[in-house]
Design an enzyme around this catalytic site. Structure first.
Site, PDB file in Angstrom:
ATOM      1  N   ASP A   1      -7.295   3.212  -2.945  1.00 21.29           N
ATOM      2  CA  ASP A   1      -7.981   3.343  -1.650  1.00 21.29           C
ATOM      3  C   ASP A   1      -8.255   4.834  -1.409  1.00 21.29           C
ATOM      4  O   ASP A   1      -7.324   5.648  -1.387  1.00 21.29           O
ATOM      5  CB  ASP A   1      -7.085   2.783  -0.536  1.00 21.29           C
ATOM      6  CG  ASP A   1      -7.763   2.772   0.829  1.00 21.29           C
ATOM      7  OD1 ASP A   1      -8.931   3.201   0.932  1.00 21.29           O
ATOM      8  OD2 ASP A   1      -7.115   2.328   1.805  1.00 21.29           O
TER       9      ASP A   1
ATOM     10  N   LYS B   1      -1.353  -1.002  -4.296  1.00 21.41           N
ATOM     11  CA  LYS B   1      -2.494  -0.176  -3.875  1.00 21.41           C
ATOM     12  C   LYS B   1      -1.981   1.242  -3.721  1.00 21.41           C
ATOM     13  O   LYS B   1      -0.951   1.478  -3.089  1.00 21.41           O
ATOM     14  CB  LYS B   1      -3.038  -0.719  -2.549  1.00 21.41           C
ATOM     15  CG  LYS B   1      -3.847   0.246  -1.702  1.00 21.41           C
ATOM     16  CD  LYS B   1      -4.560  -0.517  -0.580  1.00 21.41           C
ATOM     17  CE  LYS B   1      -4.683   0.291   0.689  1.00 21.41           C
ATOM     18  NZ  LYS B   1      -5.337  -0.479   1.780  1.00 21.41           N
TER      19      LYS B   1
ATOM     20  N   SER C   1       0.853  -1.186   0.000  1.00 19.38           N
ATOM     21  CA  SER C   1       0.000   0.000   0.000  1.00 19.38           C
ATOM     22  C   SER C   1       0.894   1.243   0.000  1.00 19.38           C
ATOM     23  O   SER C   1       1.688   1.433   0.924  1.00 19.38           O
ATOM     24  CB  SER C   1      -0.880  -0.024   1.254  1.00 19.38           C
ATOM     25  OG  SER C   1      -1.543   1.204   1.409  1.00 19.38           O
TER      26      SER C   1
ATOM     27  N   GLY D   1      -3.797  -3.749   6.396  1.00 23.01           N
ATOM     28  CA  GLY D   1      -2.692  -3.491   7.328  1.00 23.01           C
ATOM     29  C   GLY D   1      -2.899  -2.183   8.061  1.00 23.01           C
ATOM     30  O   GLY D   1      -3.667  -1.323   7.617  1.00 23.01           O
TER      31      GLY D   1
ATOM     32  N   GLU E   1     -11.259   0.961  -2.932  1.00 29.07           N
ATOM     33  CA  GLU E   1     -11.493   0.713  -1.513  1.00 29.07           C
ATOM     34  C   GLU E   1     -12.104   1.944  -0.854  1.00 29.07           C
ATOM     35  O   GLU E   1     -11.608   3.054  -1.023  1.00 29.07           O
ATOM     36  CB  GLU E   1     -10.140   0.362  -0.871  1.00 29.07           C
ATOM     37  CG  GLU E   1     -10.223  -0.090   0.576  1.00 29.07           C
ATOM     38  CD  GLU E   1      -8.840  -0.491   1.134  1.00 29.07           C
ATOM     39  OE1 GLU E   1      -7.915  -0.769   0.340  1.00 29.07           O
ATOM     40  OE2 GLU E   1      -8.695  -0.501   2.359  1.00 29.07           O
TER      41      GLU E   1
ATOM     42  N   LYS F   1      -3.137   5.366  -2.794  1.00 28.90           N
ATOM     43  CA  LYS F   1      -4.152   6.188  -2.134  1.00 28.90           C
ATOM     44  C   LYS F   1      -4.614   7.263  -3.108  1.00 28.90           C
ATOM     45  O   LYS F   1      -3.775   7.850  -3.826  1.00 28.90           O
ATOM     46  CB  LYS F   1      -3.551   6.845  -0.887  1.00 28.90           C
ATOM     47  CG  LYS F   1      -3.122   5.836   0.173  1.00 28.90           C
ATOM     48  CD  LYS F   1      -4.325   5.339   0.928  1.00 28.90           C
ATOM     49  CE  LYS F   1      -3.927   4.340   2.000  1.00 28.90           C
ATOM     50  NZ  LYS F   1      -5.090   3.849   2.748  1.00 28.90           N
TER      51      LYS F   1
ATOM     52  N   LYS G   1      -9.429  -6.296   8.619  1.00 21.28           N
ATOM     53  CA  LYS G   1      -8.330  -5.915   9.516  1.00 21.28           C
ATOM     54  C   LYS G   1      -8.696  -6.449  10.892  1.00 21.28           C
ATOM     55  O   LYS G   1      -9.781  -6.123  11.413  1.00 21.28           O
ATOM     56  CB  LYS G   1      -8.166  -4.401   9.593  1.00 21.28           C
ATOM     57  CG  LYS G   1      -7.598  -3.786   8.328  1.00 21.28           C
ATOM     58  CD  LYS G   1      -7.346  -2.302   8.500  1.00 21.28           C
ATOM     59  CE  LYS G   1      -6.872  -1.708   7.181  1.00 21.28           C
ATOM     60  NZ  LYS G   1      -6.843  -0.239   7.197  1.00 21.28           N
TER      61      LYS G   1
ATOM     62  N   ASP H   1     -13.675  -1.158   3.744  1.00 25.43           N
ATOM     63  CA  ASP H   1     -12.678  -1.216   4.816  1.00 25.43           C
ATOM     64  C   ASP H   1     -13.332  -0.612   6.067  1.00 25.43           C
ATOM     65  O   ASP H   1     -13.980  -1.327   6.856  1.00 25.43           O
ATOM     66  CB  ASP H   1     -11.418  -0.450   4.367  1.00 25.43           C
ATOM     67  CG  ASP H   1     -10.352  -0.309   5.432  1.00 25.43           C
ATOM     68  OD1 ASP H   1     -10.573  -0.726   6.568  1.00 25.43           O
ATOM     69  OD2 ASP H   1      -9.264   0.246   5.146  1.00 25.43           O
TER      70      ASP H   1
HETATM   71  O1  LIG Z   1       1.078  -1.122   4.864  1.00 24.72           O
HETATM   72  C1  LIG Z   1       0.042  -1.213   5.537  1.00 24.72           C
HETATM   73  O2  LIG Z   1       0.034  -1.681   6.683  1.00 24.72           O
HETATM   74  C2  LIG Z   1      -1.248  -0.718   4.954  1.00 24.72           C
HETATM   75  C3  LIG Z   1      -1.424   0.703   5.160  1.00 24.72           C
HETATM   76  C4  LIG Z   1      -2.774   1.238   4.774  1.00 24.72           C
HETATM   77  O3  LIG Z   1      -3.132   1.208   3.622  1.00 24.72           O
HETATM   78  C5  LIG Z   1      -3.579   1.835   5.782  1.00 24.72           C
HETATM   79  C6  LIG Z   1      -3.103   1.942   7.045  1.00 24.72           C
HETATM   80  C7  LIG Z   1      -3.774   2.701   8.000  1.00 24.72           C
HETATM   81  C8  LIG Z   1      -4.876   3.403   7.704  1.00 24.72           C
HETATM   82  C9  LIG Z   1      -5.297   3.551   6.347  1.00 24.72           C
HETATM   83  O4  LIG Z   1      -4.853   4.712   5.785  1.00 24.72           O
HETATM   84  C10 LIG Z   1      -4.883   2.382   5.499  1.00 24.72           C
HETATM   85  C11 LIG Z   1      -6.036   1.733   4.896  1.00 24.72           C
HETATM   86  O5  LIG Z   1      -7.043   2.394   4.794  1.00 24.72           O
HETATM   87  O6  LIG Z   1      -6.042   0.562   4.505  1.00 24.72           O
HETATM   88 MG   LIG Z   2      -8.275   1.285   3.484  1.00 24.27          MG
END
Ligand SMILES: O=C(O)CCC(=O)C1=CC=C[C@@H](O)[C@@H]1C(=O)O
Ligand SMILES: [Mg+2]
Length: 379
Positions: free
Chosen positions: A189, A162, A136, A291, A214, A164, A263, A239
């Site tokens: 996402d 992934k 991500s 994550g 997402e 953002k 999660k 999510d």
């Molecule tokens: O590398 C990872 O652990 C994933 C990180 C990640 O995408 C996220 C972590 C924490 C909050 C969010 O922004 C996000 C998510 O939305 O999935």
């Molecule tokens: Mg997310």
């Protein structure tokens, strides 16, 4: 087993990169690490996913500390526990606060599997011996920077990328990624950055053959998402909106998503995560493991959960070295050609390194039956 002692450590780790989403940036990672001990002195480990600020869910490190100290630990100490599924029942009088619950519930799962001498994955019913992982990537300063980061991770073998997105950092950016990486498995996402007014834009994203989008809409919404899913071809993955089995059941019934990101921390622990997994499997909804930028203990729990058979899409559980100079477990989590080999040792299968943990610990408190439990839930 009887939980006789719980140690709550607040740990601070330097991240190798800043992680920016549509609602904020995380620089260093502070989190709670939980160690539970039973009557024989055996221990199990859990990690809270809560951040310092309540921008992902309403929970924070401080709300977790409060919940653990004043409610969850007193409720658990001295209870006879045959199976970790009982922990969520014991916590059921207390509403929500899922990350606080998950932090200690996962520690009990680890302890349980260690006591049985089996991997946590096996205790959960998982069969996969390796898991496929993606990465991500946060919002970067420029498109060039983003393309560079993607290139590096594709070359490292990660199975999907992934990125953002947020208003102003979406259609053009995804278009540029697709130009350079036409076939890479790609998803976006939005962390709730859009509303139904953005349907025209979200429809245009269908051009890019994304694996999924997402959480495009409200963090507590499943109604608008159902409407949006009817309008766009790209599968919606939920999510933030899915905090429980009941949320998942309703979202599936309404057609709010085709995929769910599970999660452990968001849903209150491994027992609930497994229930959601089983429900999704029954309804043909694919799942993957999200994550929370976890350190080694949380990462190890994610790996164990991902061995269940409906985790058919690559998760966000990247290798330790992506985040940390040195993780807090031995061995560290290694990704080879986009796969993590599931450890075969008992419990989470990785050993928390106390020497490293002590150096990173900002505060530590031990709770035991001797120190006097308070505020127990009604019998
Ligand atoms: O590398 C990872 O652990 C994933 C990180 C990640 O995408 C996220 C972590 C924490 C909050 C969010 O922004 C996000 C998510 O939305 O999935
Ligand atoms: Mg997310």
């Amino acid at each position: 087993m009887i939980i006789k002692e719980v140690i709550v450590r607040r740990v601070k780790m330097k991240m190798k990169f800043q992680f920016t989403t549509s609602f904020g940036t995380i620089e260093d990672k502070e989190f709670l690490l939980i160690e539970v001990k039973d009557e024989n002195g055996n221990n199990g480990w859990g990690e809270s996913g809560a951040f310092q600020a309540p921008w992902y869910t309403e929970e924070t490190i401080e709300t977790n500390r409060h919940m653990l100290e004043d409610f969850l630990i007193p409720a658990l100490l001295n209870k006879e526990i045959e199976h970790p599924d009982q922990v969520s029942e014991i916590f059921s009088p207390y509403k929500r606060n899922n990350m606080a619950k998950a932090a200690i519930e996962t520690a009990v799962w680890d302890l349980y599997a260690r006591n049985k001498g089996i991997p946590l994955a096996t205790a959960l019913g998982g069969m996969n011996t390796k898991i496929e992982v993606g990465v991500s990537i946060g919002i970067q300063d420029s498109v060039e920077d983003l393309l560079g980061v993607i290139d590096r991770h594709v070359n490292e073998g990660y199975k999907r990328i992934k990125v953002k997105i947020m208003p102003g950092w979406d259609y053009d950016i995804i278009g540029k990624i697709r130009q350079q990486f036409p076939t890479v498995p790609l998803m976006a996402d939005a962390n709730s950055a859009y509303t139904l007014n953005d349907i025209p834009l979200l429809k245009r994203l269908d051009e890019f053959n994304l694996m999924m989008i997402e959480q495009p809409l409200g963090s507590d919404d499943i109604i608008d998402h159902a409407q949006l899913q009817k309008e766009i071809r790209t599968p919606i993955c939920l999510d933030e909106s899915i905090l429980s089995y009941e949320d998942a059941r309703k979202a599936i019934e309404l057609g709010s998503c085709k995929i769910i990101n599970i999660k452990i921390s968001r849903v209150g622990g491994l027992t609930e995560a497994k229930r959601i997994h089983d429900l999704c499997k029954e309804h043909g909804i694919a799942v993957w493991c999200g994550g929370m930028l976890e350190a080694g203990v949380g990462r190890a729990h994610n790996i164990a959960l991902s061995t269940l058979d409906n985790f058919i899409l690559p998760g966000d559980t990247a290798g330790s070295s992506r985040y940390w100079e040195r993780d807090i477990i031995d061995p560290e989590v290694v990704v080879e050609d986009g796969y993590i080999t599931v450890p075969e040792g008992p419990g989470i299968g990785y050993e928390p390194n106390l020497e490293i943990i002590r150096k990173l610990t900002i505060s530590e408190k031990t709770y035991s039956t001797k120190s006097g439990a308070c505020l127990s839930p009604p019998e």
